[in-house]
Write an enzyme that holds these catalytic residues in place. Structure first.
Site, PDB file in Angstrom:
ATOM      1  CG  ASP B  92      -9.430  15.183  18.594  1.00  0.00           C
ATOM      2  OD1 ASP B  92      -9.017  14.681  19.658  1.00  0.00           O
ATOM      3  OD2 ASP B  92      -8.662  15.539  17.687  1.00  0.00           O
ATOM      4  N   GLY B  94      -9.637  11.283  18.795  1.00  0.00           N
ATOM      5  CA  GLY B  94      -8.371  10.662  18.428  1.00  0.00           C
ATOM      6  C   GLY B  94      -8.458   9.948  17.093  1.00  0.00           C
ATOM      7  N   GLY B  95      -9.667   9.719  16.618  1.00  0.00           N
ATOM      8  CA  GLY B  95      -9.852   8.983  15.367  1.00  0.00           C
ATOM      9  C   GLY B  95      -9.146   9.635  14.185  1.00  0.00           C
ATOM     10  CD  GLN B 200     -16.420  10.702   9.372  1.00  0.00           C
ATOM     11  OE1 GLN B 200     -16.263  10.992   8.175  1.00  0.00           O
ATOM     12  NE2 GLN B 200     -15.657  11.216  10.343  1.00  0.00           N
ATOM     13  CB  CYS B 315      -7.862  43.779  13.082  1.00  0.00           C
ATOM     14  SG  CYS B 315      -7.705  42.523  14.364  1.00  0.00           S
ATOM     15  CB  CYS B 317      -6.527  41.543  17.557  1.00  0.00           C
ATOM     16  SG  CYS B 317      -4.969  41.623  16.646  1.00  0.00           S
ATOM     17  CB  CYS B 320      -4.386  45.040  14.749  1.00  0.00           C
ATOM     18  SG  CYS B 320      -4.238  43.708  13.522  1.00  0.00           S
ATOM     19  CG  HIS B 346      -3.964  39.428  13.063  1.00  0.00           C
ATOM     20  ND1 HIS B 346      -4.886  40.452  13.191  1.00  0.00           N
ATOM     21  CD2 HIS B 346      -4.152  38.925  11.819  1.00  0.00           C
ATOM     22  CE1 HIS B 346      -5.567  40.575  12.070  1.00  0.00           C
ATOM     23  NE2 HIS B 346      -5.148  39.653  11.218  1.00  0.00           N
TER      24      HIS B 346
END
Lengths: 365, 365
Positions: B92, B94-95, B200, B315, B317, B320, B346
């Site tokens: 990102d 940093g804003g 924005q 699930c 994963c 799980c 998870h």
């Protein structure tokens, strides 16, 4: 030779390469056992333990008894299943934690009354109850309920403590023999849960001898040396181990509890100790201290800020293969939980690596 | 169609199945991006992210600028190498963190003066500096430096904020174009770092439209919709997204920042959003909240004490497949660090699973 402990090689110095046959896993010894206090080796996922080759880990009876409770674990099929750990497990007797963690401890011949360090609730552990709890947890190895002699202790105190430990050992074993078939995973076709006795006797050589001889008569499946690493100088630890080892049967595993630094575990393994455990590698890891082939590395130090070398250039663990010192330092500095995980994985893999090399050198004798 | 964004299928409702070609990884979209604030997805080892299929994760420019510092990361070859993450990364600008975390923020046309939340030290971020920092970190995608309009905000405030964001977008892009070859891993043979603009405009539809049109003229590599999920009702979030999406070019990726709940990310993906990120799955995990196909599960609840089912029976994963609700509850109750790790794995795998199913259904159109 007992079928459950298969001696493969032995050195003149006493070091032994062997295989310990347990219900859930054959364990190559000498072995270092990571400590999984509350049903988890702190900050290390089970699959990571498997990846770097842990064959046996510890569970703490005192902690699991208090939370989530041994009856709950029994109802869920035992500790292996509860924590999804298919390999070997050893539970301690709870004696050491009652001694070191609980409040208002009151010891009688019958057992120990104590208050939980969690909520102050009142509990009672007798040898029989400790064994019952351990059978409910259903590890591969249970430990006899002992009283850990503090350091320093007077001879009178060590004698009294030893008397209790020996009486409790006999009661633990009798109760174990009568009830070990009650483990949640009991199957008459596989080998049974085992029970180890614990040699105490403070720092008195004759008391240690007396205890060892008495326990050997009782015929446990294996023998631990307890009450060490409780503040005494290392020479004394060594002296006590050297005193006891020759008295223990050659065809049974020997376990020194609660040791130690990397050089210590190597030294004891070469003397003939088959099993060791210690919170040191994981606890140190959580305080940013790494054990490496180049010595101890405090990874927080500024000097590692841009050090792109692996934590230990000679180490082949998943952390050293993937991450740099600079990254581990950053994780510590930033208070990131991954720091504890990666540092612990390295330290444990380093400890297991030491034992692997010792096993190899013992096998080549 | 841009070669860097390959549209595979599109629904009448606007949902798109596509492939985003980035220097370090081709990313299948719609995609949810786990947030790795300080160069680590909190409590989750990199190999776990790889195992459950994360193709792109976020890094936070504000945090990494302050610690360990972007120049240090540049010297170490960039963020990919520093954190040992070979797949795609987005940073990102940093804003948002300057807006939400720092103290004594002073905004001028030139940029933002602020004090570090870590030590109170004074710093200045301009669009050019944000891009310089992001180039030093060397992610696959950099974001234009924007000003996040707070909620609620007056129209005057939203207009003023928007004016800044649009000016800063142009300056960010110009600086990016002049310097993007300075990424630590620059190689003329592979595709380049990309730069996304951020729409924005607060909760004003016309301002959002105005911003989108202006940014599209600037010709960014992709477009984000920012300033959402800042406290407004969900209908309003939805309304703003629906307003902006049709204005964005069909052949560029569209990214909604900082969303959302499982049903939200699915809904937005079906509307035509290609990328999303949110701290929710990992933050909730650290507070014992699991997202499952059966709804939200507060794994701390007493009812799970002996529940041997996986956290989410539907699930697949690694958590799980291996662990029970009872075990996860125990880890939380016992304050064990493994709780955060397993719960986070998870939740992230669950989020990625949602996107995988959405991708599949979009591809079948």
């Amino acid at each position: 030779m007992s079928q459950l402990f298969q001696l493969i090689a032995q050195t003149a110095a006493g070091g032994r390469r062997a295989r310990l046959v347990l219900p859930h896993q054959n364990v190559e010894t000498p072995v270092f056992m990571p400590v999984g206090t509350q049903g988890t080796v702190k900050a290390v996922p089970q699959d990571a333990l498997e990846t770097f080759g842990a064959e046996i880990i510890l569970g703490n009876t005192y902690h699991l008894y208090l939370r989530p409770g041994h009856e709950a674990i029994r109802r869920m099929g035992g500790l292996h299943r509860f924590m999804s750990w298919p390999r070997a497990l050893l539970t301690d007797s709870g004696g050491f934690q009652v001694y070191s963690l609980s409040q208002l401890r009151k010891v009688t011949d019958d057992g120990v009354q104590f208050r939980s360090h969690l909520d102050g609730s009142s509990h009672f552990f007798s040898p029989e109850h400790s064994i019952d709890v351990q059978i409910a947890l259903g590890a591969d190895i249970a430990m006899a309920f002992d009283e850990c002699t503090e350091y320093p202790a007077t001879r009178t105190r060590a004698e009294e403590s030893l008397r209790l430990t020996m009486t409790w050992a006999a009661r633990s074993l009798a109760h174990f023999r009568a009830h070990s078939h009650e483990v949640p995973w009991f199957d008459p076709r596989v080998c049974c849960m085992q029970c180890f006795g614990i040699v105490q006797g403070g720092m008195c050589r004759d008391l240690r001898r007396q205890c060892a001889e008495r326990l050997v008569e009782m015929d446990f499946d294996g023998y631990a040396i307890g009450g060490l690493s409780v503040g005494e100088p290392r020479e004394l630890t060594m002296e006590m181990i050297a005193e006891v080892l020759p008295l223990l049967p050659r065809d049974k595993p020997r376990y020194v509890m609660g040791v130690g630094y990397p050089d210590e575990i190597e030294q004891y393994a070469r003397m003939g100790v088959d099993m060791m455990d210690c919170v040191l590698p994981t606890r140190a890891a959580r305080h940013a201290l790494l054990f490496t082939s180049e010595g101890r590395v405090n990874i927080k130090n500024r000097q590692y800020a841009e050090d792109q070398n692996p934590p230990d250039p000679a180490c082949d663990c998943p952390v050293c293969r993937r991450y740099s010192r600079a990254y581990l330092r950053h994780l510590v500095q930033a208070g990131e939980p991954l720091a504890a995980t990666l540092n612990s994985i390295h330290n444990l893999a380093f400890y297991l690596g030491i034992m692997q090399r010792v096993r190899q050198s013992l096998a080549e004798v």
